[in-house]
Design a protein around this motif. Sequence first.
Motif, PDB file in Angstrom:
ATOM      1  N   ILE A  20       0.851  -1.190   0.000  1.00  0.00           N
ATOM      2  CA  ILE A  20       0.000   0.000   0.000  1.00  0.00           C
ATOM      3  C   ILE A  20       0.889   1.243   0.000  1.00  0.00           C
ATOM      4  CG2 ILE A  20      -1.963  -1.083   1.149  1.00  0.00           C
ATOM      5  CD1 ILE A  20      -1.028   0.135   3.785  1.00  0.00           C
ATOM      6  N   TYR A  21       0.266   2.374  -0.280  1.00  0.00           N
ATOM      7  CA  TYR A  21       0.947   3.659  -0.171  1.00  0.00           C
ATOM      8  C   TYR A  21      -0.074   4.691   0.263  1.00  0.00           C
ATOM      9  CZ  TYR A  21      -1.024   4.878  -4.788  1.00  0.00           C
ATOM     10  OH  TYR A  21      -1.865   5.141  -5.836  1.00  0.00           O
ATOM     11  N   LYS A  22       0.427   5.830   0.743  1.00  0.00           N
ATOM     12  CA  LYS A  22      -0.444   6.907   1.199  1.00  0.00           C
ATOM     13  C   LYS A  22      -0.295   8.088   0.254  1.00  0.00           C
ATOM     14  CE  LYS A  22      -0.810   8.069   5.667  1.00  0.00           C
ATOM     15  NZ  LYS A  22      -0.495   8.713   6.976  1.00  0.00           N
ATOM     16  N   TYR A  23      -1.431   8.643  -0.162  1.00  0.00           N
ATOM     17  CA  TYR A  23      -1.436   9.828  -1.004  1.00  0.00           C
ATOM     18  C   TYR A  23      -2.538  10.756  -0.505  1.00  0.00           C
ATOM     19  CZ  TYR A  23      -1.684  12.939  -4.993  1.00  0.00           C
ATOM     20  OH  TYR A  23      -1.685  14.058  -5.787  1.00  0.00           O
ATOM     21  N   LYS A  24      -2.145  11.906  -0.007  1.00  0.00           N
ATOM     22  CA  LYS A  24      -3.072  12.903   0.540  1.00  0.00           C
ATOM     23  C   LYS A  24      -4.016  12.266   1.568  1.00  0.00           C
ATOM     24  CE  LYS A  24      -2.794  16.118  -3.262  1.00  0.00           C
ATOM     25  NZ  LYS A  24      -3.507  16.928  -4.243  1.00  0.00           N
ATOM     26  N   PHE A  30      -1.198  -0.742  -3.867  1.00  0.00           N
ATOM     27  CA  PHE A  30      -0.161  -0.606  -4.884  1.00  0.00           C
ATOM     28  C   PHE A  30      -0.131  -1.865  -5.719  1.00  0.00           C
ATOM     29  CE2 PHE A  30       3.964  -1.164  -6.737  1.00  0.00           C
ATOM     30  CZ  PHE A  30       4.224   0.090  -7.252  1.00  0.00           C
ATOM     31  N   ARG A  31      -0.302  -1.694  -7.010  1.00  0.00           N
ATOM     32  CA  ARG A  31      -0.212  -2.801  -7.961  1.00  0.00           C
ATOM     33  C   ARG A  31       0.381  -2.278  -9.249  1.00  0.00           C
ATOM     34  NH1 ARG A  31      -5.247  -6.756  -6.989  1.00  0.00           N
ATOM     35  NH2 ARG A  31      -5.499  -6.287  -4.798  1.00  0.00           N
ATOM     36  N   GLU A  32       1.103  -3.116  -9.932  1.00  0.00           N
ATOM     37  CA  GLU A  32       1.645  -2.764 -11.249  1.00  0.00           C
ATOM     38  C   GLU A  32       0.767  -3.390 -12.309  1.00  0.00           C
ATOM     39  OE1 GLU A  32       4.031  -0.767 -12.011  1.00  0.00           O
ATOM     40  OE2 GLU A  32       5.278  -0.608 -10.258  1.00  0.00           O
ATOM     41  N   PRO A  33       0.373  -2.767 -13.367  1.00  0.00           N
ATOM     42  CA  PRO A  33       0.479  -1.315 -13.546  1.00  0.00           C
ATOM     43  C   PRO A  33      -0.422  -0.620 -12.535  1.00  0.00           C
ATOM     44  CG  PRO A  33      -0.913  -2.226 -15.258  1.00  0.00           C
ATOM     45  CD  PRO A  33      -0.382  -3.389 -14.457  1.00  0.00           C
ATOM     46  N   LEU A  34      -0.017   0.560 -12.154  1.00  0.00           N
ATOM     47  CA  LEU A  34      -0.668   1.269 -11.066  1.00  0.00           C
ATOM     48  C   LEU A  34      -2.133   1.555 -11.389  1.00  0.00           C
ATOM     49  CD1 LEU A  34       0.084   2.333  -8.323  1.00  0.00           C
ATOM     50  CD2 LEU A  34       0.589   4.518  -9.357  1.00  0.00           C
ATOM     51  N   ALA A  35      -2.987   1.029 -10.540  1.00  0.00           N
ATOM     52  CA  ALA A  35      -4.423   1.298 -10.638  1.00  0.00           C
ATOM     53  C   ALA A  35      -4.812   2.099  -9.402  1.00  0.00           C
ATOM     54  CB  ALA A  35      -5.198  -0.004 -10.680  1.00  0.00           C
ATOM     55  N   ASN A  36      -5.702   3.006  -9.549  1.00  0.00           N
ATOM     56  CA  ASN A  36      -6.105   3.877  -8.453  1.00  0.00           C
ATOM     57  C   ASN A  36      -7.172   3.174  -7.620  1.00  0.00           C
ATOM     58  OD1 ASN A  36      -6.510   6.014  -6.771  1.00  0.00           O
ATOM     59  ND2 ASN A  36      -7.420   7.338  -8.295  1.00  0.00           N
ATOM     60  N   ILE A  37      -6.740   2.295  -6.728  1.00  0.00           N
ATOM     61  CA  ILE A  37      -7.664   1.563  -5.869  1.00  0.00           C
ATOM     62  C   ILE A  37      -7.527   2.115  -4.454  1.00  0.00           C
ATOM     63  CG2 ILE A  37      -8.317  -0.683  -4.952  1.00  0.00           C
ATOM     64  CD1 ILE A  37      -7.058  -1.909  -7.487  1.00  0.00           C
ATOM     65  N   GLU A  38      -8.479   2.935  -4.077  1.00  0.00           N
ATOM     66  CA  GLU A  38      -8.450   3.547  -2.752  1.00  0.00           C
ATOM     67  C   GLU A  38      -9.059   2.585  -1.742  1.00  0.00           C
ATOM     68  OE1 GLU A  38     -10.488   7.368  -0.696  1.00  0.00           O
ATOM     69  OE2 GLU A  38      -9.407   7.722  -2.559  1.00  0.00           O
TER      70      GLU A  38
END
Length: 83
Positions: A20-24, A30-38
Amino acid sequence: MRDLESLLLMMWAENGVEEIYKYKNRIKSFREPLANIELINDLSCGEMFADINDVASHKDASPVDYKVSISTLVKNRCGQIKH
């Protein structure tokens, strides 16, 4: 709050999320290719998952730079539990 974090981490791991990662203040898968899964939007102004660096706090950073393994986070939290 650590108990809630631990429960969320275990639930995500059981459902195939490995990093996982934190953004704002949002925790994302986190998955490759990066998908925006909140996974969760932290409305506590950053108090949840305070040990994860927020990508938005670093100029020219990407999720790859600040992704964290769920298994590492779980191990860290187990070591902090007072018996």
